[in-house]
Design a protein around this motif. Structure first.
Motif, mmCIF file in Angstrom:
data_model
loop_
_atom_site.group_PDB
_atom_site.id
_atom_site.type_symbol
_atom_site.label_atom_id
_atom_site.label_comp_id
_atom_site.label_asym_id
_atom_site.label_seq_id
_atom_site.Cartn_x
_atom_site.Cartn_y
_atom_site.Cartn_z
ATOM 1 N N LEU A 30 -3.445 4.318 -0.836
ATOM 2 C CA LEU A 30 -3.974 3.469 -1.972
ATOM 3 C C LEU A 30 -3.330 1.936 -2.032
ATOM 4 O O LEU A 30 -2.329 1.887 -1.332
ATOM 5 C CB LEU A 30 -3.098 4.376 -3.125
ATOM 6 C CG LEU A 30 -3.446 5.748 -3.369
ATOM 7 C CD1 LEU A 30 -2.497 6.416 -4.385
ATOM 8 C CD2 LEU A 30 -4.935 5.907 -3.754
ATOM 9 N N GLU A 50 -1.283 8.132 -11.244
ATOM 10 C CA GLU A 50 -2.163 8.624 -9.939
ATOM 11 C C GLU A 50 -1.469 8.827 -8.906
ATOM 12 O O GLU A 50 -1.859 9.923 -8.251
ATOM 13 C CB GLU A 50 -3.134 7.340 -9.773
ATOM 14 C CG GLU A 50 -4.336 7.808 -8.923
ATOM 15 C CD GLU A 50 -5.416 6.704 -8.416
ATOM 16 O OE1 GLU A 50 -6.554 7.019 -8.448
ATOM 17 O OE2 GLU A 50 -5.059 5.505 -8.570
ATOM 18 N N ARG A 62 0.762 -1.193 0.072
ATOM 19 C CA ARG A 62 -0.006 -0.121 0.030
ATOM 20 C C ARG A 62 0.820 1.270 -0.055
ATOM 21 O O ARG A 62 2.029 1.129 0.381
ATOM 22 C CB ARG A 62 -0.779 0.048 1.230
ATOM 23 C CG ARG A 62 -2.024 -1.289 1.103
ATOM 24 C CD ARG A 62 -3.154 -0.832 2.435
ATOM 25 N NE ARG A 62 -2.532 -1.101 3.657
ATOM 26 C CZ ARG A 62 -3.209 -0.574 4.650
ATOM 27 N NH1 ARG A 62 -4.476 -0.072 4.502
ATOM 28 N NH2 ARG A 62 -2.851 -0.689 5.791
ATOM 29 N N THR A 81 -3.819 1.051 -8.155
ATOM 30 C CA THR A 81 -3.381 2.282 -8.756
ATOM 31 C C THR A 81 -2.202 2.146 -9.618
ATOM 32 O O THR A 81 -1.792 1.197 -10.108
ATOM 33 C CB THR A 81 -3.075 3.414 -7.459
ATOM 34 O OG1 THR A 81 -2.963 4.448 -7.878
ATOM 35 C CG2 THR A 81 -1.748 2.891 -6.636
ATOM 36 N N TYR A 140 -1.190 12.594 -6.845
ATOM 37 C CA TYR A 140 -1.514 12.737 -5.540
ATOM 38 C C TYR A 140 -0.330 13.632 -4.863
ATOM 39 O O TYR A 140 -0.637 14.440 -4.124
ATOM 40 C CB TYR A 140 -1.800 11.414 -4.660
ATOM 41 C CG TYR A 140 -2.956 10.912 -4.660
ATOM 42 C CD1 TYR A 140 -3.840 11.336 -3.525
ATOM 43 C CD2 TYR A 140 -3.422 9.996 -5.695
ATOM 44 C CE1 TYR A 140 -5.402 10.876 -3.606
ATOM 45 C CE2 TYR A 140 -4.668 9.438 -5.644
ATOM 46 C CZ TYR A 140 -5.633 9.916 -4.635
ATOM 47 O OH TYR A 140 -6.763 9.361 -4.853
ATOM 48 N N GLY A 165 -3.814 10.422 0.261
ATOM 49 C CA GLY A 165 -4.107 9.128 -0.111
ATOM 50 C C GLY A 165 -3.684 8.325 0.730
ATOM 51 O O GLY A 165 -2.653 8.349 1.201
#
Ligand SMILES: Nc1ncnc2c1ncn2[C@@H]1O[C@H](COP(=O)(O)OP(=O)(O)O)[C@@H](O)[C@H]1O
Ligand SMILES: [Mg+2]
Length: 257
Positions: A229, A238, A216, A234, A242, A227
């Motif tokens: 994620l 992306e 993560r 992802t 962020y 964020g």
């Protein structure tokens, strides 16, 4: 799902005079996961892990280890509770041998006729085992650390964390100053730690490395977590969105737990 959390921080605030370095940051780490911590320069990454490690005191917020509230008073205190942080500066003693660094502050002694002696043989044996476990190749366990490459030094710093049997290992930019082959090595160290069931926090500005090893990704921006994620769900684009704030307008709720 709280029982799977190894460590959590809730509502952490850290101010330096008028600067709010951490603004009510929530952070979590599961058992056996690699959590990447990313963000632009000045986002608060180092401050967050220094607060986690007991090098800074939070102004507000709570931290839990295995569900229990904790407050580390120093990095040594955190180490004694199994949370080992390898700071950007590494904190190794250059003019000491590899083995002495691995055992710094927790030397093995044996007693002969009631007089304690350093058990160098035991320390050398254990140092060799730890380096072998990590597949770190060093010329000689008696080499001064200042003669090692950046990647070898990272290996020694990680071996020291393994030696205290840390189950949370935090690394601040471990690959920042390394050559390509050495970066590979450090990424392999991280995978080895995960295989051993350790929880790892990896601060990195290299999105490619983050995608290779993390489960993560926590993104900080201007002292806030913007964020959380799942790496598998992802994309590098992306994540960069962020980090730079481009994703802020189409922000989606963070996936917690
Ligand atoms: N010891 C300190 N004293 C004053 N300001 C600090 C200190 N440490 C960090 N800061 C400030 O806190 C913010 C976050 O810094 P830092 O955590 O080092 O960011 P990062 O590691 O993400 O680059 C920055 O604005 C930085 O200038
Ligand atoms: Mg930093």
């Amino acid at each position: 799902m709280t029982e799977t959390l190894k460590l959590s921080m809730e509502g952490i605030v850290k101010r330096f005079g008028g600067v709010v370095a951490l603004d009510h940051v929530d952070f979590e780490l599961r058992r056996g996961e690699v959590m990447a911590l990313v963000g632009d320069n000045g986002a608060g990454k180092s401050t967050l892990i220094k607060t986690l490690a007991g090098a800074h005191m939070a102004d507000e917020g709570v931290m839990r280890l295995d569900g229990e509230p904790v407050r580390f008073t120093s990095p040594q205190d955190a180490w004694s509770r199994g949370v080992a942080t390898i700071f950007q500066e590494l904190a190794l003693a250059g003019k000491m041998t590899i083995a002495d660094n691995i055992f710094l502050g927790r030397e093995i002694t044996r007693s002969v006729a009631g007089i304690p002696f350093l058990d160098r043989r035991a320390m050398h044996r254990r140092s060799r085992e730890l380096l072998e476990e990590l597949d770190v190749h060093v010329p000689d366990i008696h080499t001064w650390v200042e003669y090692l490459s950046g990647g070898q030094r990272q290996g020694v710093a990680i071996a020291r964390a393994l030696n205290i049997d840390a189950d949370v290992i935090v690394m601040d930019e471990p690959t920042a100053a390394l050559a390509v082959a050495e970066v590979r090595k450090v990424l392999e160290f991280i995978k080895t730690l995960r295989r051993q069931g350790k929880s790892v926090i990896l601060i990195s500005h290299n999105v490619q490395d983050v995608f290779e090893v993390s489960d993560r990704i926590t993104v900080l921006r201007r002292g806030q977590r913007i964020g959380l994620l799942e790496t598998q769900k992802t994309t590098p684009e992306e994540v960069v969105g962020y980090i730079t704030g481009a994703a802020e307008t189409k922000r989606r709720p963070v996936a917690a737990g």
